[in-house]
Design a protein around this motif. Structure first.
Motif, PDB file in Angstrom:
ATOM      1  N   GLY A 113       0.804  -1.218   0.000  1.00  0.00           N
ATOM      2  CA  GLY A 113       0.000   0.000   0.000  1.00  0.00           C
ATOM      3  C   GLY A 113       0.833   1.261   0.000  1.00  0.00           C
ATOM      4  O   GLY A 113       0.322   2.347   0.262  1.00  0.00           O
ATOM      5  N   SER A 114       2.130   1.147  -0.281  1.00  0.00           N
ATOM      6  CA  SER A 114       3.031   2.294  -0.216  1.00  0.00           C
ATOM      7  C   SER A 114       4.162   2.115  -1.214  1.00  0.00           C
ATOM      8  O   SER A 114       4.600   0.986  -1.474  1.00  0.00           O
ATOM      9  N   LEU A 152       4.108  -7.925   7.548  1.00  0.00           N
ATOM     10  CA  LEU A 152       2.697  -7.888   7.149  1.00  0.00           C
ATOM     11  C   LEU A 152       2.559  -7.460   5.695  1.00  0.00           C
ATOM     12  O   LEU A 152       3.282  -6.580   5.233  1.00  0.00           O
ATOM     13  N   GLU A 153       1.593  -8.070   4.982  1.00  0.00           N
ATOM     14  CA  GLU A 153       1.347  -7.735   3.582  1.00  0.00           C
ATOM     15  C   GLU A 153      -0.143  -7.643   3.308  1.00  0.00           C
ATOM     16  O   GLU A 153      -0.960  -8.289   3.976  1.00  0.00           O
ATOM     17  N   VAL A 209     -10.189  -4.207  -2.636  1.00  0.00           N
ATOM     18  CA  VAL A 209     -10.536  -4.921  -1.408  1.00  0.00           C
ATOM     19  C   VAL A 209      -9.340  -5.775  -1.018  1.00  0.00           C
ATOM     20  O   VAL A 209      -8.857  -6.582  -1.827  1.00  0.00           O
ATOM     21  N   VAL A 210      -8.851  -5.580   0.217  1.00  0.00           N
ATOM     22  CA  VAL A 210      -7.664  -6.312   0.656  1.00  0.00           C
ATOM     23  C   VAL A 210      -7.882  -6.889   2.047  1.00  0.00           C
ATOM     24  O   VAL A 210      -8.735  -6.434   2.815  1.00  0.00           O
ATOM     25  N   ALA A 211      -7.082  -7.904   2.342  1.00  0.00           N
ATOM     26  CA  ALA A 211      -7.024  -8.485   3.685  1.00  0.00           C
ATOM     27  C   ALA A 211      -5.580  -8.447   4.160  1.00  0.00           C
ATOM     28  O   ALA A 211      -4.651  -8.562   3.349  1.00  0.00           O
ATOM     29  N   MET A 212      -5.387  -8.284   5.468  1.00  0.00           N
ATOM     30  CA  MET A 212      -4.035  -8.284   6.035  1.00  0.00           C
ATOM     31  C   MET A 212      -4.037  -9.125   7.313  1.00  0.00           C
ATOM     32  O   MET A 212      -4.751  -8.828   8.266  1.00  0.00           O
TER      33      MET A 212
END
Length: 597
Positions: free
Chosen positions: A283-284, A293-294, A321-324
């Motif tokens: 995200g960066s 973490l990804e 839409v994402v999950a971490m």
């Protein structure tokens, strides 16, 4: 006035007569014997005053903290049981024969010998006192050593150090210029440079081949902990090298710097990641690789669920839409999750959905969350598998416009990594490459340059014109522990390409000629292929010293409001100066209070 510095003495000097100069760091009266820790920038030495020398003893009784002294005496070993292993000079002391008070001092606004937390405004107002502290002196020494090493490396690689002007012309570089009125040219203004970008390109056209400069730059922009209105960068430009060769040379320089200054061995080869991969996974475009973490895309899984919070962005071409997965995150309390929800709202997120994985083997029955009921069991099973979730983990979700998800979940990733002590390794450098050339601004309905308008695209001029949004640049950023410490690119060296980029950015021929005519003319005269990079020296030293703000590694920084409490700047100038410059100040209109009827 002195034969030695305070931090230099040791057992090799026993029996020698020495002369020291410094400040009274601490004074202790032990009932008949007075001890003073004398300080200069090299450290401390304990000096002893014996009542058998009544004149010097009387002076020692009168001195206070931060008095400046010159002492003469003999180096002797400390008595057994009084050795201080925490001091470089802790095995010796100086028995004083003569003392001279070079200057008195009022009581300092804050103590230097303790670790007491001092308000930053006070520290900056009395910066000359703050800089006496051992911690600040160490930071300034590291800064000196860093600059010296970088200069030496570039000198050894045949770069010329060349100064470029501070009084220059306003150019669009993404921030406001500081404007300087000209007295001799009526109604005309200089600008302080945001960077020496155009001058260093002209130096390449001039045949200088390899240039560098430790240079002051100025940007009138909103400030953060790692920003200042005036800052220092190591500016580098070279001809006849491609991006891979420049990156390889800069890696060598940074590896050598960390080895010499911190005794740290960085990777033999820094990893390289595309901009798109960095945004997708972290995200960066400046990810901190110490944090494991990804972000995992789950738009395909959420496309047809009834939960519109997820299915809406999943179907939106501009949504994500994402999950971490957070290892062992199920131990987090509801209050902690609520606090994190409030935190991501700063970045535009409307909420923070989560699932606690209490028992992975139990499938959906082992999940705890108010959102589980909104999607079929097989969807959650795919999400668990895709994220690699295990018993005891917690999964956070982000669903919104792509830029909101990236900013909010990227920030959440960093916060969790630091707060939960998930960092792996101390130093993780990374090159980020293949940035887009342009980004579209909906507000102004135009393209903006991601880096600057002189960055070369990696495509042909025809491909650039046909699809500016798909064009990638030949730019590269060096990221270290989540901070961009350096950035550069291969530059445009042909007039036709430079004109095309200007037109895409909405800069017409007249504006281009007015602002950049000198560059466009220079490009016609055999401009070599060239590129460069600029390192934020303040930010680099901040990282290397463990400081949390670049203000702590700048001798005389500004506050977050771009003011200097020390000299009370900026300040008004008198009417005579304004008249000489042809400037008249406009007073703000004062709203009249409504009259009572």
């Amino acid at each position: 006035m002195r034969t030695h510095k305070c931090g230099e003495l040791n057992t090799k000097h026993l029996g020698e007569e020495v002369s020291l100069c410094g400040w009274v760091h601490r004074r202790r009266d032990h009932g008949g014997v007075i001890f003073i820790d004398l300080r200069d920038r090299t450290g401390l030495t304990q000096v002893v005053f014996d009542p058998d020398s009544p004149d010097t003893f009387a002076i020692a009784e009168s001195v206070r903290s931060e008095y400046v002294l010159r002492v003469e005496g003999v180096v002797r070993p400390r008595p057994e049981g009084t050795i201080n292993k925490n001091m470089e000079t802790g095995e010796i002391e100086v028995l004083v024969k003569q003392v001279e008070v070079l200057n008195e001092s009022e009581t300092p606004p804050f103590p230097l010998e303790s670790e007491i937390d001092v308000n930053e405004e006070t520290r900056l107002r009395y910066r000359y006192i703050d800089l006496r502290r051992a911690d600040m002196q160490k930071k300034m020494r590291v800064r000196r050593d860093v600059t010296r090493h970088l200069r030496h490396f570039l000198d050894e690689h045949e770069f010329y150090e060349i100064e470029t002007p501070y009084l220059t012309k306003a150019t669009p570089e993404g921030a406001r210029d500081y404007i300087v009125p000209s007295r001799t040219h009526e109604n005309a203004f200089f600008a302080l440079p945001q960077s020496p970008q155009l001058y260093k390109q002209l130096l390449m056209i001039s045949g200088m081949d390899r240039y560098y400069q430790v240079v002051r730059c100025f940007r009138d922009e909103d400030l953060r902990a790692d920003r200042q209105p005036e800052f220092t960068q190591l500016d580098i430009e070279t001809s006849f090298m491609n991006e891979d060769q420049i990156m390889e040379l800069m890696e060598e320089m940074i590896r050598g710097l960390f080895a010499e200054i911190l005794d740290v061995k960085l990777d033999d080869k820094f990893p390289v990641m595309t901009y798109q991969e960095a945004m997708n996974r972290y995200g960066s475009d400046r990810p901190d690789l110490r944090i494991p973490l990804e972000l995992v895309d789950i738009a395909d899984e959420m496309m047809e669920v009834d939960f519109k919070v997820f299915s809406g962005p999943a179907k939106d071409p501009n949504g994500r839409v994402v999950a971490m997965r957070v290892p062992n995150g199920s131990e987090m309390s509801r209050k902690e999750i609520d606090d994190l929800t409030k935190y991501v709202s700063i970045y535009g997120a409307k909420g923070l959905a989560y699932i606690k994985v209490n028992d992975r083997d139990a499938g959906v029955e082992g999940l705890q969350s108010p959102i589980v009921k909104f999607a079929p069991d097989e969807v959650w099973e795919k999400v668990l598998t895709k994220t690699g979730a295990q018993t005891g983990d917690l999964i956070f979700f982000g669903a919104d416009k792509t830029h909101v998800v990236n900013e909010s979940m990227g920030a959440l990733r960093v916060k969790l990594g630091i707060d939960r002590n998930l960092l792996e390794g101390k130093w993780k450098p990374l090159w980020v490459v293949d940035f887009p050339m342009f980004e579209w601004d909906d507000k102004s309905q135009r393209w903006n340059a991601i880096h600057h308008p002189f960055t070369a695209p990696s495509c042909t001029i025809e491909e650039l014109e046909a699809n500016p949004g798909a064009a990638l640049s030949r730019a590269y950023d060096l990221v270290l522990n989540g901070l961009e410490v350096g950035g550069g690119s291969i530059r445009i060296n042909r007039t036709t390409m430079q004109h095309k980029v200007f037109r895409i950015l909405g800069i017409d021929e007249q504006e281009a000629r007015e602002k950049f005519g000198f560059l466009l003319d220079a490009l016609k005269y055999g401009c070599p292929p060239h590129g460069g990079v600029a390192f934020g020296l303040d930010r680099l030293v901040m990282l290397m010293t463990g400081a949390t703000s670049i203000r702590d590694v700048i001798a005389f920084p500004k506050t977050q409001t771009a003011a200097c409490p020390l000299i009370d700047a900026p300040a008004m100038v008198n009417d005579a100066q304004l008249r000489e410059l042809g400037i008249r100040l406009r007073k703000k209109a004062v709203k009249e209070e409504p009259k009572n009827s």
